[in-house]
Scaffold this active site. Structure first.
Site, PDB file in Angstrom:
ATOM      1  N   TRP A 340       0.796  -1.133   0.093  1.00 16.53           N
ATOM      2  CA  TRP A 340       0.247  -0.017   0.057  1.00 16.53           C
ATOM      3  C   TRP A 340       0.586   1.279  -0.090  1.00 16.53           C
ATOM      4  O   TRP A 340       0.788   2.227   0.703  1.00 16.53           O
ATOM      5  CB  TRP A 340      -0.965   0.098   1.042  1.00 16.53           C
ATOM      6  CG  TRP A 340      -1.881  -0.937   1.298  1.00 16.53           C
ATOM      7  CD1 TRP A 340      -3.237  -0.734   0.265  1.00 16.53           C
ATOM      8  CD2 TRP A 340      -2.215  -2.294   1.625  1.00 16.53           C
ATOM      9  NE1 TRP A 340      -3.905  -2.177   0.396  1.00 16.53           N
ATOM     10  CE2 TRP A 340      -3.560  -2.835   1.127  1.00 16.53           C
ATOM     11  CE3 TRP A 340      -1.436  -3.017   2.331  1.00 16.53           C
ATOM     12  CZ2 TRP A 340      -3.719  -4.321   1.531  1.00 16.53           C
ATOM     13  CZ3 TRP A 340      -1.798  -4.279   3.000  1.00 16.53           C
ATOM     14  CH2 TRP A 340      -2.767  -4.895   2.349  1.00 16.53           C
ATOM     15  N   CYS A 425      -5.902   2.003   1.265  1.00 13.03           N
ATOM     16  CA  CYS A 425      -7.063   1.843   0.251  1.00 13.03           C
ATOM     17  C   CYS A 425      -7.888   3.061  -0.100  1.00 13.03           C
ATOM     18  O   CYS A 425      -8.021   3.530  -1.007  1.00 13.03           O
ATOM     19  CB  CYS A 425      -7.827   0.634   0.544  1.00 13.03           C
ATOM     20  SG  CYS A 425      -6.787  -0.929   1.093  1.00 13.03           S
TER      21      CYS A 425
END
Lengths: 760, 760
Positions: A340, A425
């Site tokens: 991420w 996210c």
């Protein structure tokens, strides 16, 4: 703290700062730390198309040969190329290089590319387990002793404190994925500050903040904790400067040109990635900022487009090599080794101008210059107001790569301002001004099943929540189940918040991310980011009970383990049918209302997300059958997605349903992973580019928050599942990140294949 | 927490517990952890004389030969025999022995007698410095790295948080001796519980306490800290059991006989001494408790008086060998390597019965059987109601050894109950029920000098307290100085409390004394124990200003560095003259009133002591001349003592002055070190024993709190100063402990010699 302190610190200006800022538009950013103001005054939004872009330079191409080699070696080694057993810290390893003469930007997490660092501060057990699982050398005895006998790890502190109800909820997996054995992540340091101001100015400002706080007549426990943190931040700045010098960079002063700006910013990011193993290590919104340096260098004749692309390519290479040492259990939840490294692009300014610069194009262009890759996690802050040229380049690259997610800037901007970025996210935050206490998620479907079973777990039969009675009759009554569900949500929310407060108190104390926080304002907006999983199944189950006729099946012990709907078809979430969609909204709002009643550490504002990442598969494995007809053990729909197979009316209807979940009650993000058959978007590539852009405009216009865009045929995925060697670089977006398809577990690949592929 | 939890835990009784308790009087102590109740129901007070005592056994005498050898080796090595570089912890070292076959009770801090453990958790710098100063091997690199990079030490945490005003006050030595680089000490675990209940019962009770706290709906930061502490306590119990097994003792169950009771209790104490390096590691009130086991064994024919004395001798030997690794700076403050293994004897029960058992005699008798020694720190809780036989044995042993201090049980008992003990020097606490956050002390005389100088330090000229104006004229006006002093006391109290709250928050988190707290009740009474130094000089200075005529002397910068009293004689504290004594009372009360206004960590009750230990010499060295005529750099009077030479009316008048300082405003103790010329107490040894006992009765009757009793001629001390080899075992009591005279620094020896030796 106060601007006055920062001001006085910055006013001790040096000639290096003056020359570093020469040619920039002046403004308040010069007298207080304010990156956003600097960007707003200096950015040159690009409203044209992508035709200006250049190919990778020879230097980058030569470097990529080496990069491909180490990536291949990592694949051949089964996914992990090796680990350094020296616990990772800002100054833990000597500088490492891939191919020094072809590197424009220096710095690796350890002394060699893809050699992973370990972070036992988060938890020793996880490090030992990961090393063993990957057949790596065990920890030296002294290191093990240090983190078991001498240093208290975050993990040890948490388990010293956990009460019985939290342990039971964790065991039953009603609350899961908690960052209690690893770094919490989700922070985004404003790494740009290091380039713009240099460390000395930032450090002086922190010293001034510490002096102001320390001057109070009396110090509360919170004050003392904050003072200690400021002390750690100041020490981290000293370490950052030493890291810079080891790489030939004098970070004490501001960057003088674009190359330095990239190097300064990256070293600050690297320090964060060395100090902590946050599940997500996002880099923030850096496109427009770095573009300002590029534009100035171009004006000065120091840089051309090829040189500009080289900087972005080289930075992107570095970000693609970020690695953390994970356990198999983590891999099972979040497959494909995601890190991420979320980079946020696009978005609008508060003045109505778009903030997409040429560099936002260049970042996306790396998918071409360097080839496709799941990281960095490319995230576009989508707005109706973005220029057409940018929108179309986004959808073009998305169709080509399936490596892009879009988030609704028009929802984010009013809440977080025009310098927000996505962490991980879907979590929006004002860079350097707000932070998130990451809270993973509650299994809301299991909460419903526990409510029906009076607190007993539908799989183990164990009493997880004492003091509740199970449903008595053979058929479920909607109002009865709703009341029980409400009571169980109230109870689960309390247990959940207890766990989170314990986790983050321990993390702040024993695994503090000093350099990340040093690159945040001292006065922080904090959120306690809870989450829910199984939303579609909850909605559909409630709908089945309300509009169908659901009979329960009990085992010999009286435990309800199955459900039969004898009432025929019932409305399902994902078809723009308010009867079902409203139940999803009700569940999300009700749980959020319970969470809001609870006090979170350090006055954090409680939020929640509807996001599962790939854990929807594992959640499903550990959750029994549900009234909506979902068979026990099968995957949940990811995030806020409708259940696989439930959507019968196409992607517009599905999107309308998802867009009903109110952002105000899911302020940490609502994730929708959507798959389009290419043909559904048009016959020609141009049509598809246009239609996907129109779709994004339309979905966001309805209030949709986020979409993982995947344009691909189911048949391609089926073929890739059977013949992975044919598709080594096939990326797909799962709930919140992008992943190489072949690195998913077989169950997750099946889950992706069984998604709804919208054909219209 | 609740008795119900403990009850249910204890009710899970085992046969071993039943046989362990056979023959004991039953009571509430069997259904809840209540050592005091056990003692009250089972103790046999001894009202006779000392004629029952036996000599040391041959076993003990053989052991003492070896003990003398290692003590001599330690002296020959310059005071430190060696150090183990393995950081000390409950399970850090293999069992060590002196002379195994002659040891009745096992257990040493490291693998060899007098080899010192190190405790870097408190602070790494102090450990490194101590090793270097004693020419010992340096820390292994990995240990240093562990405590600098991986584990956050108490010391690091404190200095990360300290604000500027605390650092300035510390540097000016207006607040000194703070436990910010070493263990805070002053805790007294109820080590008796391990013998009476066994660890399993205690551990179950802690688990029940943890469950009760963890069951709350919401957890505050304080709750989470408490839960984490309980988790650490439970782990410490597991370690204690392992320590027991390594020594052949199954501590999971209660002790079955006296020998086991001694061994169990000592191993619990040893675990505490291995885990932490508290400046004081007191053992509490153990005489009556262990006597109950001795009496039962005697009744069963298992033990005779020689055997009983052997147990006490052998335990005392172990306590005499307790060592910590100290720096030279610590030695300078607290000379002679004190450990404050304070053992509390005597005292009265709440029912009016004396609590002195035969074992209280046996403890004092060790001074004969084993020879004199400064440790353990023998402390008699003196009461008018104690039997004559015990009183006279106390004063007899005191005259012979100068190794005994007395504290007023009639003041302590109403506050702390009849199971109180002294920690360190003068701090009273209910054993296992209350704890102290040790706060060292504020230099009250320097506070006065800063007040006169408008916040500038009289030695350095630095501004320590900004925002104050200095005295303007040439002569000091009493009301003006008083007002300034009040303002400066208010300011100093705030800075002091900030420092203490930081220190104890850091200590609780980073150097938690888990086994000590495991042997405390979970619901604790906490005190924040501040302190004051220089009281007599403050009183006399205020008296000089009020009743004399004090002119100030300024240096070129305007700093007031000297005082001349042009007004002739003024009343001085220590002569039972209310004019001076009331000024001492006023100063103590005013500072205490300021402290009381401030919030102490975890709702601790703020207290203060008038106690300097031997630091009066160093305080004086760092404090300029004062209006009472004290020359800058010369020692303060210790504790609450009148200034050397001020007392002109004998010890009764001096005691009356000291007794005026109200215990209610100095609830952590008021220390008086008093020296009697032997002749002043009578002509014959018997007369002296009687008169010293009468003196104690009289002093305590006036409300006096504490006395360090020294019966000795000044000439003897002068001779000992010149010819230390003639007096290797000459003990003297200094403010709060007993010390070998030759181990004091030259300045401290001079200070002791220049004390007032009361001749009448």
């Amino acid at each position: 703290m106060s601007h006055m302190n920062e001001l006085s610190a910055i006013n001790q200006s040096t000639s290096s700062r003056e020359s570093a800022w020469e040619g920039f538009a002046e403004g308040p950013w010069q007298s207080a730390i304010d990156t956003q103001d600097f960007i707003a005054r200096n950015i040159r939004p690009w409203t044209g198309d992508a035709s200006f872009l250049a190919d990778a330079t020879d230097k980058t191409k030569r470097l990529m040969v080496k990069v491909e080699e180490v990536l291949r070696a990592e694949r051949d080694a089964g996914g992990v190329l090796g680990a350094s057993l020296e616990p990772s810290a800002i100054l833990s390893h000597a500088p490492g290089f891939i191919d020094r003469e072809n590197e424009t930007i220096f710095g690796l997490q350890t002394e060699a590319p893809l050699k992973r660092g370990i972070h036992p501060r988060g938890g020793l057990r996880v490090v030992k387990q990961a090393l063993a699982e990957h057949d790596l050398e065990a920890l030296p005895a002294q290191v093990e002793k240090a983190f078991s006998s001498w240093a208290k790890t975050h993990n040890q502190a948490v388990f010293d404190a956990y009460p019985a109800d939290v342990l039971a909820a964790r065991k039953a997996m009603i609350i899961t994925g908690l960052p209690d054995a690893y770094g919490r992540g989700r922070l985004i340091g404003d790494f740009r500050r290091v380039a713009l101001y240099g460390v000395d100015v930032l450090e002086r400002a922190k010293r001034a903040d510490k002096a102001a706080l320390g001057a109070k007549d009396e110090l509360s426990a919170e004050d003392i904790e904050a003072l200690g943190e400021l002390g750690e931040q100041i020490r981290a700045f000293e370490e950052l400067k030493a890291l810079g010098l080891a790489h030939g960079a004098d970070l004490s002063r501001p960057a003088l040109n674009a190359k330095e700006a990239f190097q300064w910013l990256y070293l600050a990011y690297l320090a964060a990635a060395k100090q902590s193993d946050g599940a997500a290590t996002s880099i923030g919104r850096i496109g427009g900022f770095l573009d300002i340096y590029i534009e100035r260098d171009m004006e000065r004749g120091l840089l051309d487009e090829a040189g500009a692309q080289e900087l972005w390519d080289q930075l992107t290479i570095k970000l693609r090599l970020i690695r953390f040492m994970r356990t198999k259990a983590f891999d099972e939840l979040f497959s494909g080794d995601p890190t991420w490294v979320t980079i946020s692009l696009g978005g609008m300014g508060s003045d109505g101008r778009p903030l997409c610069s040429k560099s936002d194009f260049r970042v996306l262009h790396c998918l071409s210059t360097l080839g496709p890759s799941p990281e960095p996690n490319l995230t576009v802050l989508w707005s109706q107001g973005l220029p057409d040229g940018f929108k179309k380049f986004v959808t073009k690259m998305s169709i080509a790569s399936r490596a892009i997610q879009v988030e609704n800037d028009d929802l984010i901007r009013p809440e977080h301002g025009s310098d927000a970025a996505i962490s991980c996210c879907v979590s929006p935050m004002a860079v350097g001004k707000s932070m998130q206490y990451f809270g993973a998620r509650c299994n809301l479907l299991k909460t419903l099943l526990h409510a029906i079973n009076g607190g007993r777990d539908e799989l183990s039969g164990d009493v997880c929540a004492p003091g509740f009675e199970p449903v008595a009759g053979d058929y479920l009554e909607f109002e009865d189940v709703k009341a029980r569900f409400e009571a169980m949500m109230k109870r689960t929310a309390k247990v959940y918040m207890k766990a989170l407060n314990i986790i983050h108190q321990s993390h702040d104390l024993h695994a503090y991310e000093a350099i990340q926080f040093a690159l945040h304002d001292t006065d922080l907006h904090r959120t306690m980011a809870c989450g829910i999983a199984g939303l579609s199944h909850v909605a559909d189950s409630l709908s089945a009970i309300k509009y169908g006729k659901v009979r329960v099946i009990r085992d010999a012990s009286g435990l309800i383990t199955g459900y039969v709907n004898e009432g025929g078809a019932f409305p399902r979430y994902g078809n723009n049918d308010a009867r079902a969609d409203d139940l999803a909204v009700w569940a999300a709002q009700t749980f959020m209302a319970e969470l809001r009643k609870l006090k979170a550490r350090r006055n954090a504002v409680v939020t929640q997300s509807a996001l599962t990442i790939t854990s929807n598969v594992v959640y499903g494995q550990h959750t029994g059958s549900s009234p909506d007809g979902r068979v026990g053990g099968t995957p949940f729909a990811p995030g806020a997605n409708p259940s696989n197979g439930a959507e019968l009316n196409g992607f517009v209807a599905a999107g309308a349903s998802v867009a009903r979940i109110p952002f105000s009650d899911c302020a940490d993000g609502i994730s929708w992973t959507v798959s389009f058959a290419p043909s559904s978007l048009g016959r020609t590539p141009e049509e598809r580019v246009d239609n996907l852009a129109s779709f994004c405009d339309g979905y966001m216009g309805m209030g949709g928050y986020h979409a993982n865009l995947n344009v691909i045929d189911r048949e391609t995925l089926i073929d890739a599942d059977k013949h992975p060697e044919k598709y080594p670089n096939l990326c797909v977006r799962v709930s919140g990140y992008c992943v190489l398809f072949h690195r998913l577990t077989p169950a997750q690949r099946q889950d992706v294949i069984s998604r709804t592929f919208h054909a219209r």
